[in-house]
Design a protein around this motif. Structure first.
Motif, mmCIF file in Angstrom:
data_model
loop_
_atom_site.group_PDB
_atom_site.id
_atom_site.type_symbol
_atom_site.label_atom_id
_atom_site.label_comp_id
_atom_site.label_asym_id
_atom_site.label_seq_id
_atom_site.Cartn_x
_atom_site.Cartn_y
_atom_site.Cartn_z
ATOM 1 N N VAL A 216 9.226 1.232 -3.458
ATOM 2 C CA VAL A 216 8.479 2.190 -4.271
ATOM 3 C C VAL A 216 7.029 1.736 -4.295
ATOM 4 O O VAL A 216 6.753 0.594 -4.696
ATOM 5 N N PRO A 217 6.115 2.566 -3.782
ATOM 6 C CA PRO A 217 6.330 3.910 -3.215
ATOM 7 C C PRO A 217 6.862 3.843 -1.781
ATOM 8 O O PRO A 217 6.597 2.881 -1.063
ATOM 9 N N ALA A 218 7.599 4.874 -1.384
ATOM 10 C CA ALA A 218 8.112 4.942 -0.015
ATOM 11 C C ALA A 218 7.054 5.418 0.963
ATOM 12 O O ALA A 218 7.202 5.230 2.172
ATOM 13 N N LEU A 219 5.984 6.032 0.478
ATOM 14 C CA LEU A 219 4.871 6.498 1.311
ATOM 15 C C LEU A 219 3.609 6.389 0.476
ATOM 16 O O LEU A 219 3.556 6.878 -0.656
ATOM 17 N N LEU A 220 2.601 5.740 1.044
ATOM 18 C CA LEU A 220 1.342 5.547 0.323
ATOM 19 C C LEU A 220 0.255 6.382 0.993
ATOM 20 O O LEU A 220 -0.064 6.182 2.175
ATOM 21 N N LEU B 207 -8.135 -2.795 -5.585
ATOM 22 C CA LEU B 207 -6.679 -2.651 -5.502
ATOM 23 C C LEU B 207 -6.322 -1.235 -5.095
ATOM 24 O O LEU B 207 -6.779 -0.258 -5.684
ATOM 25 N N LEU B 208 -5.509 -1.130 -4.049
ATOM 26 C CA LEU B 208 -5.053 0.172 -3.569
ATOM 27 C C LEU B 208 -3.650 0.493 -4.069
ATOM 28 O O LEU B 208 -3.404 1.598 -4.541
ATOM 29 N N SER B 209 -2.705 -0.441 -3.974
ATOM 30 C CA SER B 209 -1.340 -0.179 -4.425
ATOM 31 C C SER B 209 -0.560 -1.487 -4.457
ATOM 32 O O SER B 209 -0.906 -2.456 -3.755
ATOM 33 N N THR B 210 0.493 -1.481 -5.265
ATOM 34 C CA THR B 210 1.429 -2.611 -5.336
ATOM 35 C C THR B 210 2.812 -2.098 -4.959
ATOM 36 O O THR B 210 3.308 -1.124 -5.539
ATOM 37 N N PHE B 211 3.439 -2.738 -3.982
ATOM 38 C CA PHE B 211 4.742 -2.314 -3.482
ATOM 39 C C PHE B 211 5.855 -3.079 -4.191
ATOM 40 O O PHE B 211 5.779 -4.319 -4.342
ATOM 41 N N THR B 212 6.888 -2.339 -4.617
ATOM 42 C CA THR B 212 8.061 -2.929 -5.264
ATOM 43 C C THR B 212 9.273 -2.573 -4.425
ATOM 44 O O THR B 212 9.629 -1.394 -4.300
#
Length: 849
Positions: free
Chosen positions: A352-356, A369-374
């Motif tokens: 999550v997210p599966a598509l950024l 910061l663009l995104s953090t993947f879990t």
């Protein structure tokens, strides 16, 4: 849209009683999500049994509940139904009409359900575990069929030996009573067969010796509980005594390894034993939840999922398999098997997210910061995962970086050059630690939005233009530059110039719009504004700059000189042998006072070259030293051309008129002196302009007109020729006397001319054989005396020879009024020809009284 679901297992006879309670529970407890779930069901349940209820609250859409698949595949389950009741949706799963649950055959089913409410989709498995019902006996299989179960036994079977075991579900727990209800009368039956409460069918006490090839039909009644019973048929076929045999397995103990991801019903191994009509069964563990064996073929298959996570005890299973002869159950052998379930890495990590997809301005600082993947591994929750960043676009790995699970800006994203820097495509690769390693790739698309950072600039320039340049003349181009990308998104505007000049909005070209006058204004300064566009995410954000361009007007000689006065009339008294000044031509250019250089020349009226110009001075040259001297005054009208002689082009000119009245020295009253009187003219020169408009067609039009005229003339000529031919055919032919007169007169002479007068002739009667006839001559006709030829005299005793042109003969032949000139009167001696007294022939016409 609000989605809430509640589920409850409802089975058995209390379904109708519990349904209101279930609905009440769904309204009170509305936050439970039980899809997916698991239920237990007894194999005694028949078609139509409700296995599961689901309650959903879908307020803004019409929901759907679907059965996607069943493992192992079977038709025992109906598609789930979904009905609306008091504002909620009730779904249920039921057994189909073909449902025959058997815990000994398959004790686990997995149903994949999908619930949809608008754009929300919930999907999960429903596990159905089939358990044996100890309180239920079921007569099923071939035993309960009309044909019955067939048993083959040798005739050498021991009297009273166990021939067959009737296995019915719950038989050992219900204390069922079994009895043979069919007749066993001799002599066909050697003795009665018997069956006990455990389902053992025993041979007759007398044995079956000598009963080979016989078939005994046995109706068996099974009673249990209170007035509960079922029945079936066994058919015992006696075979001839076989040779002695020994039951043994082809292979001894085996260790089998199977992956945990196999579906129920998958073949694990097949055991084979030597013997006659061998059957197989699993002795331990009993009951065997994970595996089953085929009674006839010895194939061991999985009966339930072998997942290690929910059932850790299924990793190793020790099976004890028994092989025995169906007709001699006591002849058996056992085999030990060890089945090891190997863990399988079946599921890749879920992220999550599966598509950024994100966008940032190009001025974003490093470290943004663009995104953090879990991500989680479903096979092993809590395990450590490996994250890798891979780039697919040209900017390369310098723009973005991945620190553990955090995607950040690694370098400046300033994109003011041509390329693909406004779009960064990459992917985050997530790897788990299982075998084989499973990976998940998360696509990453980072859009860099442009920012309008720099103002456009342009370089000051100087243009030169002639003052006689026409409208739309291109003076030059203003070149603007912008450091933001794209660099050519610039528009040009002008400030000043009083509408005399214009700048193209897109190209920056400077054009002349109005007339120029060097004498009024020699220099123009024009401010050009440059404004950028389409360089920012906000389309209304613009930056601008300016520069000044200088336009210098080049002088052009555009005004001819003007002479004052333009017309002079002078009287000059000449002296012999002397030159004298007549007048001085004074010219200037009022619009350009600084222009003083002119050239002078006499272009007309200077006969005998008595006048010359010395600069602007008109001089009379009287160099005649000898006679003859002029004695009378003479007037000369001199035309003097005055042209500017400066460096400017073109050289314009004007013409001054000087009328000089020369008075010779002898005509003067004073011989020793010359009196000169200059009379300035009061006449004002009149400029007459005659503009003649003419039309000059295009060359192609002249060609087309010529060809068309030629074709028209040809058509008219052809039409005229056709008309004349038709007229010649329509006119009547001459009468026979006239034709005889014209064609048989040999003395007709061909002459051409015109009738100049008229002639009188007396009326003459010709005898039968005249010697001559009168010949008359006129223009186009000749009438006279000729001697007839012998042939003519023979044909016509009295004939007249008239000589004329062929055209006039034709006219005489055609027109009746013309050949009336002659009349024939028959007589006894011959033909009498009477001529008119007066004959006029003028222009081809004959006239007479």
């Amino acid at each position: 849209m609000v989605l809430k679901a509640t589920c409850l297992d409802v089975m058995g006879e209390d379904t109708m009683v519990l349904r209101p309670l279930v609905l009440l529970l769904a309204l009170v407890v509305s936050d439970l999500y039980c899809l997916p779930g698991s239920i237990n069901v007894f194999d005694s349940q028949g078609p139509g049994t409700v296995l599961q209820f689901f309650f959903f609250n879908c307020s803004s859409h019409t929901p759907t509940l679907k059965l996607l698949r069943v493992q192992p595949h079977t038709t025992f389950f109906n598609p789930p139904s979904l009905t609306r009741w008091q504002g909620i949706y009730v779904g249920k799963v039921t057994l189909s009409s073909s449902a025959r649950l058997d815990a000994l055959a398959v004790n686990h089913y997995e149903l994949q359900l999908q619930f949809t409410c608008g754009n929300y989709v919930m999907e999960g498995p429903l596990s159905v575990d089939v358990q044996r019902d100890a309180g239920h006996i079921q007569c099923a299989g071939r035993f309960a069929s009309p044909a019955g179960e067939i048993i083959q036994v040798p005739e050498t079977v021991t009297p009273g030996a166990r021939l067959y075991t009737l296995l019915l579900p719950g038989l050992e727990l219900q204390g069922a009573q079994m009895s043979i209800t069919s007749a066993q009368d001799p002599p066909y039956f050697p003795g009665p067969f018997s069956i006990n409460g455990q389902g053992w069918l025993q041979a007759p006490p007398q044995g079956l010796k000598g009963q080979a090839q016989k078939v005994f039909r046995l109706q068996i009644l099974v009673t249990f509980g209170q007035n509960q019973s079922c029945g079936g048929m066994l058919m015992v076929k006696v075979l001839p005594a076989p040779s002695s045999s020994q039951v043994s397995f082809l292979e001894q103990e085996q260790n089998i390894t199977v992956p945990e991801d196999v579906v129920p019903g998958t073949k694990v191994v097949q055991v084979q034993a030597r013997g006659f009509d061998v059957r197989y069964e699993i002795l331990s563990p009993v009951p065997c939840r994970l595996f089953s064996i085929g009674r006839a073929d010895g194939v061991i298959r999985t009966a339930a999922p072998l997942e290690l996570a929910p059932a850790a005890g299924s990793a190793v299973t020790a099976l004890q398999v028994k092989a025995f002869e169906r007709l001699r159950p006591w002849a058996s052998v056992e085999l030990n098997l060890t089945v090891t379930v190997r863990p399988v890495n079946r599921w890749p990590p879920r992220c999550v997210p599966a598509l950024l997809m994100t966008q940032i301005p190009e001025t974003a600082p490093v470290g943004t910061l663009l995104s953090t993947f879990t991500c989680v591994d479903p096979d092993c929750p809590g395990s450590t995962l490996d994250y890798q960043l891979r780039f697919h676009s040209t900017p390369g790995p310098a723009s973005l970086c991945l620190n553990d699970r955090v995607l950040e800006v690694n370098a400046t994203l300033d994109c003011d050059t041509r390329g693909d820097c406004f779009q960064h495509t990459a992917s985050v690769l997530v790897l788990d630690g299982g075998q084989p390693r499973m990976t998940t790739e998360v696509p990453v698309l980072v859009m860099v939005t442009p920012v309008n950072e720099f103002s456009p600039v342009c370089v000051p320039r100087t243009f030169r233009v002639r003052e006689d340049a026409g409208p739309c003349t291109l003076l030059g181009s203003v070149v603007g530059t912008d450091m933001d990308y794209p660099h050519d998104c610039i528009e040009y505007y002008t400030s000043g110039g009083a509408g005399t000049f214009a700048v193209d909005r897109l190209s920056g070209e400077v054009h002349l719009l109005g007339p120029l006058d060097y004498e009024q204004q020699k220099l123009y300064r024009l401010t050009v504004l440059v404004t950028d566009h389409s360089q920012d995410q906000d389309p209304t954000r613009h930056l601008s700059g300016s520069c000044t361009i200088t336009i210098e007007v080049e002088d052009v000689n555009d005004h001819p000189p003007e002479c004052e006065p333009p017309f002079q009339e002078l009287t000059v008294h000449t002296s012999l042998g002397r030159s004298m000044e007549v007048t001085k031509v004074s010219c200037r250019v009022p619009q350009e006072p600084q222009r003083l250089a002119f050239s002078y020349g006499i272009i007309g009226g200077n006969s005998q070259s008595q006048f010359s110009l010395q600069g602007a001075v008109l001089v009379h040259d009287d160099l005649m030293l000898g006679p003859p001297w002029p004695e009378q005054p003479h007037t000369y009208e001199l035309l003097i051309r005055v042209a500017d002689a400066g460096p400017s082009t073109p050289h314009l000119s004007t013409t001054a008129t000087v009328i000089v009245h020369l008075v010779p020295w002898r005509a003067s009253t004073v011989a020793t002196s010359t009196h000169r009187t200059t009379v300035p003219s009061v006449m004002t020169p009149l400029l007459v302009t005659d503009t003649e408009a003419f039309w000059q067609p295009a060359p192609w039009f002249v060609v087309v007109l010529t060809v068309t005229s030629a074709l028209l003339l040809l058509a008219l000529g052809w039409l005229l020729s056709r008309l004349l031919r038709g007229l010649a055919q329509v006119l009547p032919a001459p009468s026979k006397p006239a034709q005889a007169l014209l064609l048989n007169s040999p003395s007709i002479q061909r002459t051409e001319g015109s009738i100049e007068g008229f002639m009188e002739a007396p009326r003459t009667e010709t005898p039968q054989a005249p010697s001559s006839v009168m010949n008359l001559s006129f223009r186009g006709c000749t009438v006279g005396e000729t001697s007839p030829s012998p042939s003519a005299a023979a044909a016509h005793p009295a004939g007249l020879a008239v000589g004329m042109s062929s055209s006039y003969r034709y006219l005489l032949a055609q027109a009746p009024s013309w050949y009336s000139l002659c009349s024939q009167r028959p007589s006894q001696g011959g033909t009498r020809l009477t001529l008119p007294t007066r004959v006029h022939c003028h222009s081809g016409h004959l006239q007479g009284p």
